[in-house]
Design a protein around this motif. Structure first.
Motif, PDB file in Angstrom:
ATOM      1  N   PRO A 184      21.541  55.074  12.229  1.00 36.50           N
ATOM      2  CA  PRO A 184      21.148  55.434  13.598  1.00 36.50           C
ATOM      3  C   PRO A 184      19.933  56.363  13.632  1.00 36.50           C
ATOM      4  N   TYR A 185      19.855  57.293  12.685  1.00 33.77           N
ATOM      5  CA  TYR A 185      18.715  58.202  12.602  1.00 33.77           C
ATOM      6  C   TYR A 185      17.440  57.427  12.268  1.00 33.77           C
ATOM      7  N   ALA A 186      17.566  56.396  11.438  1.00 33.49           N
ATOM      8  CA  ALA A 186      16.415  55.546  11.132  1.00 33.49           C
ATOM      9  C   ALA A 186      15.922  54.829  12.382  1.00 33.49           C
ATOM     10  N   PHE A 187      16.860  54.366  13.214  1.00 33.29           N
ATOM     11  CA  PHE A 187      16.481  53.710  14.468  1.00 33.29           C
ATOM     12  C   PHE A 187      15.837  54.705  15.430  1.00 33.29           C
ATOM     13  N   LYS A 188      16.298  55.947  15.415  1.00 31.11           N
ATOM     14  CA  LYS A 188      15.682  56.984  16.246  1.00 31.11           C
ATOM     15  C   LYS A 188      14.242  57.219  15.830  1.00 31.11           C
ATOM     16  N   GLY A 239      13.346  49.383  14.796  1.00 35.61           N
ATOM     17  CA  GLY A 239      14.311  49.705  13.752  1.00 35.61           C
ATOM     18  C   GLY A 239      15.159  48.515  13.370  1.00 35.61           C
ATOM     19  N   VAL A 240      15.597  47.734  14.364  1.00 39.03           N
ATOM     20  CA  VAL A 240      16.392  46.534  14.084  1.00 39.03           C
ATOM     21  C   VAL A 240      15.552  45.507  13.324  1.00 39.03           C
ATOM     22  N   ILE A 241      14.299  45.346  13.736  1.00 38.29           N
ATOM     23  CA  ILE A 241      13.408  44.420  13.029  1.00 38.29           C
ATOM     24  C   ILE A 241      13.232  44.846  11.578  1.00 38.29           C
ATOM     25  N   LEU A 242      13.026  46.142  11.361  1.00 40.34           N
ATOM     26  CA  LEU A 242      12.864  46.656   9.996  1.00 40.34           C
ATOM     27  C   LEU A 242      14.134  46.458   9.176  1.00 40.34           C
ATOM     28  N   PHE A 287      16.355  43.996   9.384  1.00 43.79           N
ATOM     29  CA  PHE A 287      16.429  42.610   8.915  1.00 43.79           C
ATOM     30  C   PHE A 287      15.349  42.328   7.865  1.00 43.79           C
ATOM     31  N   ALA A 288      14.174  42.913   8.039  1.00 43.00           N
ATOM     32  CA  ALA A 288      13.091  42.700   7.072  1.00 43.00           C
ATOM     33  C   ALA A 288      13.462  43.263   5.709  1.00 43.00           C
ATOM     34  N   ILE A 289      14.016  44.462   5.692  1.00 43.13           N
ATOM     35  CA  ILE A 289      14.380  45.086   4.413  1.00 43.13           C
ATOM     36  C   ILE A 289      15.580  44.386   3.796  1.00 43.13           C
ATOM     37  N   ALA A 290      16.473  43.834   4.629  1.00 45.72           N
ATOM     38  CA  ALA A 290      17.587  43.034   4.101  1.00 45.72           C
ATOM     39  C   ALA A 290      17.047  41.818   3.350  1.00 45.72           C
ATOM     40  N   GLY A 291      16.080  41.134   3.945  1.00 47.56           N
ATOM     41  CA  GLY A 291      15.472  39.983   3.274  1.00 47.56           C
ATOM     42  C   GLY A 291      14.751  40.381   2.004  1.00 47.56           C
ATOM     43  N   ILE A 292      14.043  41.498   2.051  1.00 48.63           N
ATOM     44  CA  ILE A 292      13.332  41.996   0.869  1.00 48.63           C
ATOM     45  C   ILE A 292      14.319  42.326  -0.243  1.00 48.63           C
ATOM     46  N   THR A 293      15.449  42.937   0.129  1.00 43.36           N
ATOM     47  CA  THR A 293      16.462  43.290  -0.870  1.00 43.36           C
ATOM     48  C   THR A 293      16.989  42.051  -1.576  1.00 43.36           C
ATOM     49  N   ASP A 294      17.335  41.040  -0.804  1.00 41.29           N
ATOM     50  CA  ASP A 294      17.854  39.803  -1.388  1.00 41.29           C
ATOM     51  C   ASP A 294      16.812  39.166  -2.305  1.00 41.29           C
ATOM     52  N   TYR A 295      15.583  39.093  -1.847  1.00 39.86           N
ATOM     53  CA  TYR A 295      14.517  38.490  -2.634  1.00 39.86           C
ATOM     54  C   TYR A 295      14.257  39.272  -3.923  1.00 39.86           C
ATOM     55  N   SER A 296      14.181  40.602  -3.811  1.00 37.49           N
ATOM     56  CA  SER A 296      13.851  41.407  -4.987  1.00 37.49           C
ATOM     57  C   SER A 296      14.970  41.403  -6.022  1.00 37.49           C
ATOM     58  N   LEU A 297      16.234  41.329  -5.564  1.00 34.88           N
ATOM     59  CA  LEU A 297      17.340  41.233  -6.524  1.00 34.88           C
ATOM     60  C   LEU A 297      17.240  39.958  -7.353  1.00 34.88           C
ATOM     61  N   LEU A 348      16.079  53.143   5.587  1.00 32.71           N
ATOM     62  CA  LEU A 348      16.688  51.812   5.524  1.00 32.71           C
ATOM     63  C   LEU A 348      16.599  51.236   4.113  1.00 32.71           C
ATOM     64  N   THR A 349      15.505  51.502   3.428  1.00 31.89           N
ATOM     65  CA  THR A 349      15.389  51.057   2.036  1.00 31.89           C
ATOM     66  C   THR A 349      16.439  51.742   1.177  1.00 31.89           C
ATOM     67  N   PHE A 350      16.619  53.035   1.406  1.00 35.61           N
ATOM     68  CA  PHE A 350      17.673  53.765   0.704  1.00 35.61           C
ATOM     69  C   PHE A 350      19.041  53.145   0.991  1.00 35.61           C
ATOM     70  N   ALA A 351      19.251  52.744   2.258  1.00 36.95           N
ATOM     71  CA  ALA A 351      20.542  52.175   2.641  1.00 36.95           C
ATOM     72  C   ALA A 351      20.830  50.871   1.909  1.00 36.95           C
ATOM     73  N   PHE A 352      19.789  50.118   1.545  1.00 33.75           N
ATOM     74  CA  PHE A 352      19.987  48.805   0.924  1.00 33.75           C
ATOM     75  C   PHE A 352      19.919  48.815  -0.601  1.00 33.75           C
ATOM     76  N   VAL A 353      19.387  49.843  -1.192  1.00 34.24           N
ATOM     77  CA  VAL A 353      19.129  49.781  -2.625  1.00 34.24           C
ATOM     78  C   VAL A 353      20.426  49.672  -3.426  1.00 34.24           C
ATOM     79  N   CYS A 354      20.435  48.775  -4.380  1.00 31.77           N
ATOM     80  CA  CYS A 354      21.573  48.598  -5.293  1.00 31.77           C
ATOM     81  C   CYS A 354      21.065  48.090  -6.640  1.00 31.77           C
ATOM     82  N   HIS A 355      19.751  48.083  -6.802  1.00 34.21           N
ATOM     83  CA  HIS A 355      19.127  47.501  -7.987  1.00 34.21           C
ATOM     84  C   HIS A 355      19.462  48.273  -9.258  1.00 34.21           C
TER      85      HIS A 355
END
Length: 442
Positions: free
Chosen positions: A48-52, A59-62, A64-74, A217-224
């Protein structure tokens, strides 16, 4: 990585445990839940703070974009490892860019999960101490966040961190996902009970601090940093299976992040804090249930981060010949105690989760998600470096570098990132408490 023979990683773990059939492994569901649990740590409560910072629509667009980037980069990360014949992230970077690459990744791969562990301590202190304050009063020892952090670390986090194999954490990961569902339900329920007036800028499409949002948001998705460990735990560690695991895990994580991010921001708007649960009043007993649930979720994720730190340390000290290559129980215990002790000590110095998320996003998550997987894939994929097959990776590399530079500049310009408040500091809390008391009395 199809048809690989059994081989030891440089950190002492085995990619495929054919020589030890009793070693536990996980299937598609277990691997996906483990990977999703690795994603859904402290970052979810900062969405929520990221969306703020970005503005809700952007924020919502970002997200989904970072979700796609995460999947691709993994997937390109494991593809590069297959092409290079590497069995760990460190080995891949060394094969790609020599010792400088190895040392650079070693620093990031140790620092990122360590800072994540620090963030987990901060969240535990924020959540459990407020619940105890509600139950026992503000002067009780259990309402002291530092005491709470220390006790929970010694009694729960440290014992869980002694686990050596990620497969044993699958059941813990399932529990974590169930509790996250409870968290989402409570946040949704509370939308209608907290009335905050809209101020100019609350519904902006985009805000100037969008770079901070990208970092969070990148921090939220990282699992690499966990990717090779989870890949090695699969029953059939192949590229095909890995793609399925990453797809399912990223989709699960995106759903949770979207629900918490949108509903949390809609509830508190311009008041939204780096730790969303800090926005709620400590007298809100329904939210206190969510606080406990999320604290348990954090406890479930914590040992996975510690395991990564420990593997990096083990790999480093064995590589330099400081200890024997055969892992020992004594070394395992000492490394775990030191790592957990460092995380515990540093967490006592800050109460602001937002700052932790932004810093770890810029210096840890973005290199792990964007820069390094892209750089390795470009190095090992055949053809010219500017070929069409490498073009997405090249774009990812350029974007990652640009975000890091912009993020560093933003931190120096925006001094509010180090500020944080509890819900009781806001005027709306008194009004909310009155409404809740009326509901209880009726």
């Amino acid at each position: 990585m199809e048809d690989l023979a059994p081989v030891n990683n440089s950190d002492g773990t085995k990619l495929i445990e054919e020589e030890e059939p009793t070693q536990p492994t996980s299937g598609l569901t277990g691997g996906s839940v483990n990977l999703a649990n690795s994603i859904l740590g402290s970052g979810i409560i900062g969405t929520p703070y990221a969306f703020k910072q970005a503005g809700l629509p952007l924020g919502v667009i970002l997200l989904f974009a970072i979700a796609g980037i995460t999947d691709y980069s993994l997937n390109i990360l494991m593809k590069a490892a297959e092409l290079a014949g590497s069995r760990s992230y460190q080995d891949l970077l060394q094969a790609s860019y020599g010792l400088p690459g190895y040392y650079f990744l070693t620093c990031i791969q140790f620092a990122y999960p360590l800072v994540a562990m620090i963030g987990y301590h901060v969240i535990i202190g924020d959540t459990i101490s407020q619940v105890c304050e509600r139950i026992f009063g503000e002067n009780h020892v259990l309402a002291n966040r530092y005491f709470v952090i220390s006790v929970i670390t010694l009694l729960i986090l440290l014992p869980l961190s002694f686990y050596k194999n990620v497969t044993k954490l699958v059941k813990v990961a399932f529990l974590s996902m169930v509790l996250l569902i409870l968290l989402c339900v409570v946040i949704i329920i509370r939308i209608g009970t907290i009335d905050i007036e809209v101020e100019p800028g609350d519904w902006n499409f985009a805000n100037i601090n969008a770079i901070e949002s990208v970092s969070i948001l990148t921090f939220a998705f990282v699992c690499h940093h966990n990717a090779f460990l989870i890949f090695a735990s699969l029953e059939t560690p192949t590229q095909t299976m890995w793609k399925k695991v990453t797809h399912y895990a990223v989709v699960m994580a995106t759903i949770f992040l979207l629900i918490v991010g949108v509903t949390g921001y809609i509830t508190f708007k311009h008041f939204t804090q780096g730790d969303l649960l800090q926005n709620y009043c400590y007298t809100d007993d329904l939210v206190n249930i969510a606080r406990v649930a999320f604290a348990i979720t954090i406890m479930c994720t914590y040992p996975l981060e510690c395991l990564v730190c420990r593997e990096v340390v083990e790999n480093f000290i064995v590589r330099h010949g400081w200890v024997g290559s055969e892992p020992t129980l004594e070394r395992h215990l000492i490394n775990t105690l030191i790592i957990v002790g460092i995380a515990l000590g540093v967490s006592m110095s800050t109460e602001c989760l937002g700052l932790v998320l932004i810093l770890n996003g810029i210096f840890g998550a973005i290199p792990l998600i964007m820069i390094l997987p892209a750089a390795c894939y470009i190095r090992w994929e055949g053809g010219k470096w500017y070929g069409w097959q490498k073009l997405p990776a090249i774009c990812l590399l350029v974007v990652g570098i640009a975000v890091v530079i912009s993020g560093i500049i933003t931190i120096f310009v925006d001094h509010t990132v180090a500020e944080c408040k509890t819900g009781e500091a806001f005027d709306y809390c008194n009004e909310t408490n009155i409404q809740l008391d009326r509901q209880l009395s009726s």
